[in-house]
Design an enzyme around this catalytic site. Structure first.
Site, PDB file in Angstrom:
ATOM      1  N   LYS A 109     -33.895  38.012  21.362  1.00 29.42           N
ATOM      2  CA  LYS A 109     -34.387  38.700  22.554  1.00 29.42           C
ATOM      3  C   LYS A 109     -35.653  39.477  22.237  1.00 29.42           C
ATOM      4  CE  LYS A 109     -29.823  38.769  24.465  1.00 29.42           C
ATOM      5  NZ  LYS A 109     -28.543  39.447  24.611  1.00 29.42           N
ATOM      6  N   GLN A 153     -25.273  45.315  24.145  1.00 29.13           N
ATOM      7  CA  GLN A 153     -24.857  44.021  23.605  1.00 29.13           C
ATOM      8  C   GLN A 153     -23.332  43.961  23.545  1.00 29.13           C
ATOM      9  OE1 GLN A 153     -26.940  41.523  22.902  1.00 29.13           O
ATOM     10  NE2 GLN A 153     -25.428  40.125  22.082  1.00 29.13           N
ATOM     11  N   ASP A 176     -28.539  43.534  32.752  1.00 25.62           N
ATOM     12  CA  ASP A 176     -27.474  42.547  32.577  1.00 25.62           C
ATOM     13  C   ASP A 176     -26.643  42.372  33.843  1.00 25.62           C
ATOM     14  OD1 ASP A 176     -27.493  41.197  30.178  1.00 25.62           O
ATOM     15  OD2 ASP A 176     -26.844  42.967  29.077  1.00 25.62           O
TER      16      ASP A 176
HETATM   17  N1  LIG Z   1     -24.904  42.458  27.208  1.00 25.81           N
HETATM   18  C1  LIG Z   1     -25.015  41.199  26.762  1.00 25.81           C
HETATM   19  N2  LIG Z   1     -25.944  40.390  27.303  1.00 25.81           N
HETATM   20  C2  LIG Z   1     -26.089  39.112  26.840  1.00 25.81           C
HETATM   21  O1  LIG Z   1     -26.953  38.374  27.348  1.00 25.81           O
HETATM   22  C3  LIG Z   1     -25.260  38.663  25.764  1.00 25.81           C
HETATM   23  C4  LIG Z   1     -24.315  39.564  25.247  1.00 25.81           C
HETATM   24  N3  LIG Z   1     -24.201  40.793  25.774  1.00 25.81           N
HETATM   25  N4  LIG Z   1     -23.495  39.198  24.234  1.00 25.81           N
HETATM   26  C5  LIG Z   1     -23.649  37.925  23.577  1.00 25.81           C
HETATM   27  C6  LIG Z   1     -24.163  36.882  24.506  1.00 25.81           C
HETATM   28  C7  LIG Z   1     -24.704  35.665  23.826  1.00 25.81           C
HETATM   29  N5  LIG Z   1     -26.058  35.525  24.283  1.00 25.81           N
HETATM   30  C8  LIG Z   1     -26.935  34.521  23.870  1.00 25.81           C
HETATM   31  C9  LIG Z   1     -28.229  34.436  24.291  1.00 25.81           C
HETATM   32  C10 LIG Z   1     -29.095  33.452  23.834  1.00 25.81           C
HETATM   33  C11 LIG Z   1     -28.675  32.510  22.925  1.00 25.81           C
HETATM   34  C12 LIG Z   1     -29.628  31.480  22.435  1.00 25.81           C
HETATM   35  O2  LIG Z   1     -30.813  31.554  22.627  1.00 25.81           O
HETATM   36  N6  LIG Z   1     -29.143  30.440  21.755  1.00 25.81           N
HETATM   37  C13 LIG Z   1     -29.994  29.379  21.219  1.00 25.81           C
HETATM   38  C14 LIG Z   1     -29.748  29.192  19.762  1.00 25.81           C
HETATM   39  C15 LIG Z   1     -30.004  30.447  18.987  1.00 25.81           C
HETATM   40  C16 LIG Z   1     -29.919  30.158  17.513  1.00 25.81           C
HETATM   41  O3  LIG Z   1     -28.833  29.813  17.033  1.00 25.81           O
HETATM   42  O4  LIG Z   1     -30.957  30.247  16.850  1.00 25.81           O
HETATM   43  C17 LIG Z   1     -29.691  28.084  21.947  1.00 25.81           C
HETATM   44  O5  LIG Z   1     -28.629  27.967  22.570  1.00 25.81           O
HETATM   45  O6  LIG Z   1     -30.523  27.195  21.888  1.00 25.81           O
HETATM   46  C18 LIG Z   1     -27.382  32.571  22.494  1.00 25.81           C
HETATM   47  C19 LIG Z   1     -26.519  33.572  22.966  1.00 25.81           C
HETATM   48  C20 LIG Z   1     -26.372  36.558  25.098  1.00 25.81           C
HETATM   49  N7  LIG Z   1     -25.333  37.394  25.222  1.00 25.81           N
END
Ligand SMILES: Nc1nc(=O)c2c([nH]1)NC[C@@H]1CN(c3ccc(C(=O)N[C@@H](CCC(=O)O)C(=O)O)cc3)C=[N+]21
Length: 396
Positions: A109, A153, A176
């Site tokens: 992020k 988070q 969020d």
């Molecule tokens: N308050 C809160 N807000 C959130 O938005 C929030 C949270 N808590 N807790 C955890 C989850 C998880 N999450 C992700 C966001 C982006 C990827 C992301 O970009 N993933 C990449 C891969 C990243 C990598 O492995 O390098 C993809 O899917 O291509 C993953 C997971 C947001 N979250």
């Protein structure tokens, strides 16, 4: 404060009647000029992702669409800074403890914020921080004018009351969209709309919209009933005119040949009604958090499958999947941090979704990969919400 519009308006005086069609473009708004300048100065973002499946399903490229979306946000922020002479939008993230996955997502992020020109601030708290300590940090951020968005988070350690923490964020900075004020307004139809929509659901509908996939009149199955994905996306789909929305409660999502650690006393089979519900859906949105449990026979031919799940599993022995449980209850191995999609030998873990992508790609019409699907769209949605919060500041 009213925006200080620059005196920049080209109009065509020689035509008496109102301009039609392309003639309208003779008057350029400053926004249009800023966007045109930005778009012509940068090449189209390219995506390195390629689907790992051999079936004929179209890949809904989350990385590409997120890159386009981020470019639009960057242009708006550029306009805000140059023409309106306002400061950058600000996002503050609060992380409690040192879960490796949370730190990885927060790093993604912060990188994205830097890309589009948002000021990012990370507030880290020890894993044994008590409720008052976290609430005080959130209050401090609430009254800090540099930050237009505050993100806590999740998941937070079990000794903290998550709902009360989310409730102590200023709803107008709750990017969020998890404050009860915003959740209630999203759930309720009528005059009032939420200040912010949760990021993952917003990313899903934005991806469908950008890929020209119609929601209106379609039947949808949402797998998983969480506050963060399942429920808000069902409300968004309702507002988009879906004909039927079936939300499958996580409790009843039992999968054969998988150890159900949460509810060991339950019979280990899939309810026939539930299975038929999912099989009849035109669009399947899966947010269960269990690796590759959506198989080929769950999916109607020609359906669209959106995979929100993120499950780290061991690279080499695939039977390791059976031991994977819900993400929030699982201790994530530190080796997950070293994951390199290009160099598999570097790590023992890889990330897969809720969908068995290879076999489902032979029946689905379109589907999202993991990684490279909804994850990047979630981050772009967070940036979009932060810009939205900042753009409201001038009307306060
Ligand atoms: N308050 C809160 N807000 C959130 O938005 C929030 C949270 N808590 N807790 C955890 C989850 C998880 N999450 C992700 C966001 C982006 C990827 C992301 O970009 N993933 C990449 C891969 C990243 C990598 O492995 O390098 C993809 O899917 O291509 C993953 C997971 C947001 N979250």
């Amino acid at each position: 404060m009213r925006p200080n519009w620059p005196k920049l308006k080209l109009t065509c005086n020689c035509v008496k009647e109102p301009l039609r069609g392309w003639g309208r473009r003779l008057s350029f708004s400053p926004q249009l000029l800023a966007r045109a300048a930005w778009n012509s100065s940068k090449p189209e973002p390219d995506s390195e992702s390629s689907p790992s499946w051999t079936g004929s399903a179209i890949m809904l490229d989350g990385r590409l669409q997120a890159a386009r979306w981020k470019r639009e946000i960057a242009a708006k922020i550029l306009f805000r800074r140059t023409s309106k002479r306002m400061g950058p939008p600000g996002l503050a993230a609060v992380v409690i403890g040192d879960r490796p996955d949370s730190l990885l997502y927060v790093r993604r992020k912060s990188e994205a914020c830097e890309e589009v020109g948002i000021r990012f601030h990370l507030e880290r708290l020890p894993g044994d921080a008590d409720q008052d300590m976290v609430v005080n940090v959130l209050r401090k951020l609430n009254s800090d004018d540099r930050f237009h968005g505050i993100m806590l988070q999740l998941p937070v350690p079990v000794h903290l009351n998550e709902s009360r923490l989310l409730g102590s964020i200023n709803p107008m900075k709750d990017v969020d969209g998890l404050h009860p004020y915003n959740v209630g307004r999203l759930a309720m139809r009528g005059t009032w709309r939420p200040a912010f929509i949760p990021c993952a659901p917003l990313g899903c509908v934005e991806l469908l919209w950008r890929e020209n996939i119609q929601i209106k009149g379609r039947s949808v199955a949402v797998l998983g009933d969480s506050n963060v994905v399942g429920m808000p996306i069902s409300w968004l789909l309702r507002d988009s005119g879906a004909s039927t929305i079936n939300v499958v409660h996580g409790y009843w999502l039992k999968v054969p040949e998988q150890n159900n650690m949460k509810f060991p006393a339950q019979a280990n089979f899939v309810e026939p009604n539930l299975l038929n519900t999912v099989r009849n859906a035109d669009i399947i949105i899966s947010a269960i958090g269990r690796a590759e449990v959506i198989k080929r026979d769950w999916v109607k031919a020609g359906a669209t499958v959106i995979d929100v799940g993120i499950n780290p599993i061991p690279w080499d022995h695939h039977e390791g999947i059976a031991r994977c449980r819900h993400a929030s209850s699982r201790k994530v191995p530190a080796a997950f941090l070293e994951q390199r999609p290009d160099k598999p030998e570097k790590s023992d873990y890889k990330v897969v979704g809720d969908v068995a992508a290879e076999e489902v790609s032979h029946v689905a019409n379109a589907m999202t990969p993991v990684p490279g699907g909804i994850g990047p769209m979630t981050i772009a949605a967070l940036l979009s919400n932060t810009y939205l919060g900042a753009s409201r500041q001038e009307y306060l």
